[in-house]
Motif scaffolding. Structure first.
Motif, short mmCIF file in Angstrom:
data_model
loop_
_atom_site.label_atom_id
_atom_site.label_comp_id
_atom_site.label_asym_id
_atom_site.label_seq_id
_atom_site.Cartn_x
_atom_site.Cartn_y
_atom_site.Cartn_z
N GLY A 24 0.91 -1.30 0.09
CA GLY A 24 0.05 0.13 -0.07
C GLY A 24 0.83 1.28 0.11
N GLY A 25 0.23 2.31 -0.47
CA GLY A 25 1.11 3.73 -0.52
C GLY A 25 2.13 3.88 -1.44
N GLN A 26 1.88 2.90 -2.67
CA GLN A 26 3.17 3.09 -3.51
C GLN A 26 2.64 3.49 -4.69
OE1 GLN A 26 6.45 2.09 -2.22
NE2 GLN A 26 5.38 2.37 -0.31
N LEU A 28 -11.33 7.13 -11.16
CA LEU A 28 -11.10 7.93 -9.87
C LEU A 28 -12.43 8.17 -8.91
CD1 LEU A 28 -8.94 10.82 -11.71
CD2 LEU A 28 -8.26 8.48 -10.11
N VAL A 29 -13.40 7.85 -9.83
CA VAL A 29 -14.92 7.88 -8.80
C VAL A 29 -14.85 6.87 -7.68
CG1 VAL A 29 -17.12 7.23 -9.22
CG2 VAL A 29 -16.27 9.05 -10.95
N ALA A 30 -14.09 5.86 -8.08
CA ALA A 30 -14.28 4.89 -6.95
C ALA A 30 -13.16 4.96 -5.74
CB ALA A 30 -14.05 3.48 -7.74
N GLU A 31 -12.34 5.98 -5.98
CA GLU A 31 -11.28 6.17 -4.91
C GLU A 31 -10.80 4.53 -4.50
OE1 GLU A 31 -12.72 8.25 -1.65
OE2 GLU A 31 -13.17 10.24 -2.82
N PRO A 32 -10.27 4.02 -5.43
CA PRO A 32 -9.84 2.44 -5.24
C PRO A 32 -8.39 2.58 -4.50
CG PRO A 32 -8.94 3.27 -7.42
CD PRO A 32 -9.92 4.34 -7.16
N GLU A 33 -8.51 1.28 -3.88
CA GLU A 33 -7.30 1.16 -2.99
C GLU A 33 -5.99 0.52 -4.06
OE1 GLU A 33 -8.89 -1.05 0.88
OE2 GLU A 33 -9.49 -2.01 -1.07
N LEU A 65 -4.42 14.20 -13.47
CA LEU A 65 -4.14 12.69 -13.26
C LEU A 65 -3.04 12.63 -12.37
CD1 LEU A 65 -4.72 9.83 -13.46
CD2 LEU A 65 -3.87 9.94 -15.88
N ASP A 66 -1.98 13.40 -12.65
CA ASP A 66 -0.87 13.36 -11.88
C ASP A 66 -1.16 13.63 -10.43
OD1 ASP A 66 0.80 12.83 -14.13
OD2 ASP A 66 1.75 14.76 -14.22
N ASP A 67 -1.94 14.62 -10.18
CA ASP A 67 -2.30 14.82 -8.70
C ASP A 67 -3.28 13.88 -8.11
OD1 ASP A 67 -0.89 17.21 -8.92
OD2 ASP A 67 -2.65 18.41 -9.14
N ALA A 68 -4.14 13.45 -9.05
CA ALA A 68 -4.90 12.31 -8.50
C ALA A 68 -4.13 11.04 -7.94
CB ALA A 68 -5.92 11.81 -9.39
N VAL A 69 -2.97 10.92 -8.94
CA VAL A 69 -2.17 9.51 -8.50
C VAL A 69 -1.58 9.83 -7.04
CG1 VAL A 69 -0.07 8.49 -9.06
CG2 VAL A 69 -1.66 8.72 -10.71
N ARG A 70 -0.98 11.38 -6.94
CA ARG A 70 -0.56 11.45 -5.65
C ARG A 70 -1.42 11.47 -4.36
NH1 ARG A 70 1.71 15.97 -9.03
NH2 ARG A 70 3.65 15.04 -10.13
N ALA A 71 -2.60 11.96 -4.68
CA ALA A 71 -3.49 11.70 -3.72
C ALA A 71 -4.01 10.21 -3.25
CB ALA A 71 -4.93 12.55 -3.95
N ARG A 72 -4.00 9.36 -4.38
CA ARG A 72 -4.30 7.91 -4.02
C ARG A 72 -3.18 7.31 -3.14
NH1 ARG A 72 -7.89 5.84 -2.87
NH2 ARG A 72 -8.60 7.92 -2.34
N SER A 73 -2.00 7.71 -3.52
CA SER A 73 -0.81 7.42 -2.48
C SER A 73 -0.83 7.89 -1.30
CB SER A 73 0.45 7.40 -3.26
OG SER A 73 1.68 7.31 -2.75
N ALA A 74 -0.91 9.12 -1.33
CA ALA A 74 -0.99 9.66 0.12
C ALA A 74 -1.89 9.26 0.93
CB ALA A 74 -1.24 11.44 0.01
N ALA A 75 -3.10 8.78 0.49
CA ALA A 75 -4.40 8.00 1.27
C ALA A 75 -4.06 6.70 1.52
CB ALA A 75 -5.69 8.28 0.40
N GLY A 76 -2.94 6.19 1.25
CA GLY A 76 -2.58 4.76 1.49
C GLY A 76 -2.84 3.73 0.38
N GLY A 77 -3.28 4.18 -0.69
CA GLY A 77 -3.47 3.35 -2.03
C GLY A 77 -2.33 3.03 -2.90
N PRO A 79 6.22 16.62 0.93
CA PRO A 79 5.25 15.89 0.29
C PRO A 79 5.36 14.62 0.19
CG PRO A 79 6.23 17.67 -1.08
CD PRO A 79 6.96 17.57 0.22
N ALA A 80 4.26 13.73 0.56
CA ALA A 80 4.38 12.34 0.57
C ALA A 80 5.26 11.41 -0.51
CB ALA A 80 2.77 11.79 0.52
N GLY A 81 6.12 10.61 0.00
CA GLY A 81 6.77 9.63 -1.00
C GLY A 81 8.09 10.41 -1.54
N LEU A 82 8.36 11.61 -1.10
CA LEU A 82 9.69 12.34 -1.38
C LEU A 82 10.76 12.00 -0.46
CD1 LEU A 82 10.69 14.59 -3.42
CD2 LEU A 82 10.02 16.56 -1.82
N ALA A 83 11.76 11.39 -0.95
CA ALA A 83 12.84 11.03 -0.32
C ALA A 83 13.77 12.15 -0.07
CB ALA A 83 13.82 10.14 -1.00
#
Length: 274
Positions: free
Chosen positions: A27-29, A136-141, A160-172, A223-227
């Motif tokens: 998750g979160g990747q 994106l409507v489904a807010e999938p895991e 779409l880029d921002d939506a990917v980051r949001a999914r990852s930040a939410a643990g998806g 930002p989430a995922g930033l090393a």
């Protein structure tokens, strides 16, 4: 989610498209799948999404999943809004929630004016936006994107880029294929290449090339995922390939509160031992 010894062939005597694939999908990747045309990238994504079944091996722990295919079939008996609501209901959403999310994503992609237009009458680019919105409507895991950026305009790609980051930040988890090697470069946590029917991990710095150090101050949570490395109180340093620096700068500047960029300088190459 895990793939264990997964193989796929089409026909009892057909060649193996995939063989002996082992993959953990935590998750979160944000995971990138690479490979030459026809190498089997789409097959990997279809198996992850549950659209295709492996010939051999086992897939376990698949979470609630949404999938954007490489080609969207527009000849469906829906208008844009109705299709999004229908897919939302398929994913278990209530009617009002599905409708609300459908309206939101139509607005985000700038196609609210086509909400009642039959899919068959939409342009290719607008159809692609609907194809992305339905996932994106489904807010999938688990969000599986097979060249989902192809056919989108620049603004829609950014959405779409921002939506990917949001999914990852939410643990998806997001697994994607895209022809642009810079796509989500600063957000990708791992990459795998399909080669000779195998799935091979790609080393983080396999591409080589010059790297830069970005030093930033202020801000709040990075930002989430930033090393990054803490440099001083309230200061962080991020070392990335030069080709990815623009994407990292945008993420730092768009954070809430934003980070202030102090410097961007070439990274010093590692010194050779004497």
């Amino acid at each position: 989610m895990r793939l264990e010894a997964v193989g796929r062939r089409y026909g009892a005597r057909g060649p193996w498209v995939l063989r002996g694939v082992d993959l953990d999908v935590p998750g979160g990747q944000v995971l990138r799948v690479e490979g030459a045309n026809g190498s089997g990238k789409s097959t990997v994504l279809r198996i992850l999404a549950g659209i295709d079944r492996p010939t051999t091996g086992r897939v376990s722990g698949r979470p609630r999943t949404a999938y954007v295919p490489e080609r969207f079939p527009p000849a469906l008996p829906f208008d844009a809004h109705g299709y999004l609501v229908h897919l939302g209901r398929v994913h278990g959403l209530g009617g009002r929630t599905a409708a609300r999310r459908a309206e939101r994503w139509l607005e985000c992609f700038g196609i609210a004016g086509y909400a009642r237009t039959p899919l068959a009458q939409l342009s290719k680019g607008t159809c692609q936006k609907v194809a992305v919105a339905q996932a994106l409507v489904a807010e999938p895991e688990l969000l599986v994107l097979d060249e989902a950026w192809t056919g989108l305009d620049e603004d829609a790609r950014a959405v779409l880029d921002d939506a990917v980051r949001a999914r990852s930040a939410a643990g998806g988890t997001v697994v994607f294929v895209d022809h642009d090697p810079r796509r989500l470069a600063a957000d990708t946590t791992a990459a795998h290449r399909v080669q000779d029917a195998r799935l091979v991990p790609v080393p983080p710095d396999a591409a080589g090339g010059p790297r830069v150090v970005i030093e930033a101050t202020g801000g709040g949570v990075p930002p989430a995922g930033l090393a990054y490395e803490p440099a001083a109180p309230g200061t962080l340093q991020v070392t990335v390939p030069a080709a990815e620096s623009d994407a990292v700068l945008r993420r730092l500047l768009a954070a809430a509160p934003p980070w202030h960029i102090r410097s961007v300088r070439p990274a010093q190459p590692p010194t050779e031992p004497a």
